[in-house]
Motif scaffolding. Structure first.
Motif, PDB file in Angstrom:
ATOM      1  N   GLN A  15      15.174  58.981  70.176  1.00 25.79           N
ATOM      2  CA  GLN A  15      16.408  58.814  69.402  1.00 25.79           C
ATOM      3  C   GLN A  15      17.570  59.574  70.035  1.00 25.79           C
ATOM      4  O   GLN A  15      18.702  59.081  70.039  1.00 25.79           O
ATOM      5  CB  GLN A  15      16.195  59.259  67.958  1.00 25.79           C
ATOM      6  CG  GLN A  15      15.305  58.338  67.180  1.00 25.79           C
ATOM      7  CD  GLN A  15      15.826  56.905  67.157  1.00 25.79           C
ATOM      8  OE1 GLN A  15      16.998  56.656  66.923  1.00 25.79           O
ATOM      9  NE2 GLN A  15      14.951  55.956  67.421  1.00 25.79           N
ATOM     10  N   TYR A  16      17.304  60.748  70.580  1.00 26.98           N
ATOM     11  CA  TYR A  16      18.356  61.504  71.253  1.00 26.98           C
ATOM     12  C   TYR A  16      18.846  60.737  72.471  1.00 26.98           C
ATOM     13  O   TYR A  16      20.041  60.653  72.732  1.00 26.98           O
ATOM     14  CB  TYR A  16      17.832  62.890  71.660  1.00 26.98           C
ATOM     15  CG  TYR A  16      18.935  63.864  71.985  1.00 26.98           C
ATOM     16  CD1 TYR A  16      19.484  64.663  70.991  1.00 26.98           C
ATOM     17  CD2 TYR A  16      19.421  63.994  73.282  1.00 26.98           C
ATOM     18  CE1 TYR A  16      20.503  65.550  71.276  1.00 26.98           C
ATOM     19  CE2 TYR A  16      20.438  64.888  73.582  1.00 26.98           C
ATOM     20  CZ  TYR A  16      20.979  65.662  72.574  1.00 26.98           C
ATOM     21  OH  TYR A  16      21.993  66.536  72.863  1.00 26.98           O
ATOM     22  N   ARG A  18      18.814  57.480  72.927  1.00 26.71           N
ATOM     23  CA  ARG A  18      19.610  56.342  72.466  1.00 26.71           C
ATOM     24  C   ARG A  18      20.987  56.782  71.975  1.00 26.71           C
ATOM     25  O   ARG A  18      22.001  56.136  72.259  1.00 26.71           O
ATOM     26  CB  ARG A  18      18.888  55.609  71.346  1.00 26.71           C
ATOM     27  CG  ARG A  18      17.658  54.885  71.800  1.00 26.71           C
ATOM     28  CD  ARG A  18      16.925  54.306  70.613  1.00 26.71           C
ATOM     29  NE  ARG A  18      15.629  53.799  71.012  1.00 26.71           N
ATOM     30  CZ  ARG A  18      15.141  52.648  70.615  1.00 26.71           C
ATOM     31  NH1 ARG A  18      15.826  51.885  69.790  1.00 26.71           N
ATOM     32  NH2 ARG A  18      13.955  52.264  71.023  1.00 26.71           N
ATOM     33  N   THR A  19      21.026  57.865  71.231  1.00 22.04           N
ATOM     34  CA  THR A  19      22.283  58.352  70.670  1.00 22.04           C
ATOM     35  C   THR A  19      23.271  58.779  71.753  1.00 22.04           C
ATOM     36  O   THR A  19      24.469  58.536  71.638  1.00 22.04           O
ATOM     37  CB  THR A  19      22.020  59.546  69.721  1.00 22.04           C
ATOM     38  OG1 THR A  19      21.171  59.099  68.656  1.00 22.04           O
ATOM     39  CG2 THR A  19      23.311  60.096  69.137  1.00 22.04           C
ATOM     40  N   HIS A  20      22.746  59.389  72.811  1.00 22.20           N
ATOM     41  CA  HIS A  20      23.612  59.959  73.844  1.00 22.20           C
ATOM     42  C   HIS A  20      23.633  59.149  75.139  1.00 22.20           C
ATOM     43  O   HIS A  20      24.240  59.590  76.123  1.00 22.20           O
ATOM     44  CB  HIS A  20      23.188  61.399  74.136  1.00 22.20           C
ATOM     45  CG  HIS A  20      23.437  62.311  72.978  1.00 22.20           C
ATOM     46  ND1 HIS A  20      24.700  62.728  72.616  1.00 22.20           N
ATOM     47  CD2 HIS A  20      22.595  62.861  72.073  1.00 22.20           C
ATOM     48  CE1 HIS A  20      24.622  63.495  71.561  1.00 22.20           C
ATOM     49  NE2 HIS A  20      23.346  63.597  71.194  1.00 22.20           N
ATOM     50  N   GLU A  51      19.183  61.372  61.777  1.00 25.04           N
ATOM     51  CA  GLU A  51      20.592  61.600  62.136  1.00 25.04           C
ATOM     52  C   GLU A  51      20.932  63.084  62.027  1.00 25.04           C
ATOM     53  O   GLU A  51      21.580  63.653  62.912  1.00 25.04           O
ATOM     54  CB  GLU A  51      21.492  60.773  61.224  1.00 25.04           C
ATOM     55  CG  GLU A  51      22.962  60.914  61.545  1.00 25.04           C
ATOM     56  CD  GLU A  51      23.800  60.049  60.622  1.00 25.04           C
ATOM     57  OE1 GLU A  51      24.269  60.578  59.587  1.00 25.04           O
ATOM     58  OE2 GLU A  51      23.978  58.853  60.932  1.00 25.04           O
ATOM     59  N   ILE A  54      19.241  65.053  64.868  1.00 26.70           N
ATOM     60  CA  ILE A  54      19.965  64.919  66.135  1.00 26.70           C
ATOM     61  C   ILE A  54      21.197  65.821  66.124  1.00 26.70           C
ATOM     62  O   ILE A  54      21.492  66.496  67.120  1.00 26.70           O
ATOM     63  CB  ILE A  54      20.356  63.444  66.396  1.00 26.70           C
ATOM     64  CG1 ILE A  54      19.112  62.553  66.528  1.00 26.70           C
ATOM     65  CG2 ILE A  54      21.255  63.331  67.631  1.00 26.70           C
ATOM     66  CD1 ILE A  54      18.150  62.939  67.614  1.00 26.70           C
ATOM     67  N   ASP A  58      21.963  68.965  68.657  1.00 27.75           N
ATOM     68  CA  ASP A  58      23.234  69.135  69.364  1.00 27.75           C
ATOM     69  C   ASP A  58      23.807  70.535  69.124  1.00 27.75           C
ATOM     70  O   ASP A  58      24.268  71.190  70.058  1.00 27.75           O
ATOM     71  CB  ASP A  58      24.252  68.077  68.932  1.00 27.75           C
ATOM     72  CG  ASP A  58      23.987  66.713  69.514  1.00 27.75           C
ATOM     73  OD1 ASP A  58      23.336  66.622  70.576  1.00 27.75           O
ATOM     74  OD2 ASP A  58      24.450  65.719  68.918  1.00 27.75           O
TER      75      ASP A  58
END
Length: 65
Positions: A15-16, A18-20, A51, A54, A58
């Motif tokens: 997920q990290y 994909r998010t970044h 969410e 993540i 960060d």
């Protein structure tokens, strides 16, 4: 058999990534550099939304940068 914590860590990597917009190896290197894996051992992270997890990752990295 893979532990639930290990599954959670793998899910966070994906997920990290994909998010970044990163590759999995880039995320693994980043997580190793800032010891994010030990942070992900906290049980509370597994109970909140991904969410929020993540965002917490960060913040964890930002404080250590």
């Amino acid at each position: 058999m893979m532990s639930d914590t290990m599954k959670f860590k793998i899910y966070c990597i994906d997920q990290y990534r994909r998010t970044h917009g990163m590759t999995a190896p880039e995320v693994v290197d980043l997580f190793e550099k800032f010891d994010v894996y030990s942070f992900l051992d906290l049980p509370a992270l597994q109970w909140q939304s991904l969410e929020n997890t993540i965002m917490d990752i960060d913040e964890f990295i930002e404080v250590r940068s």
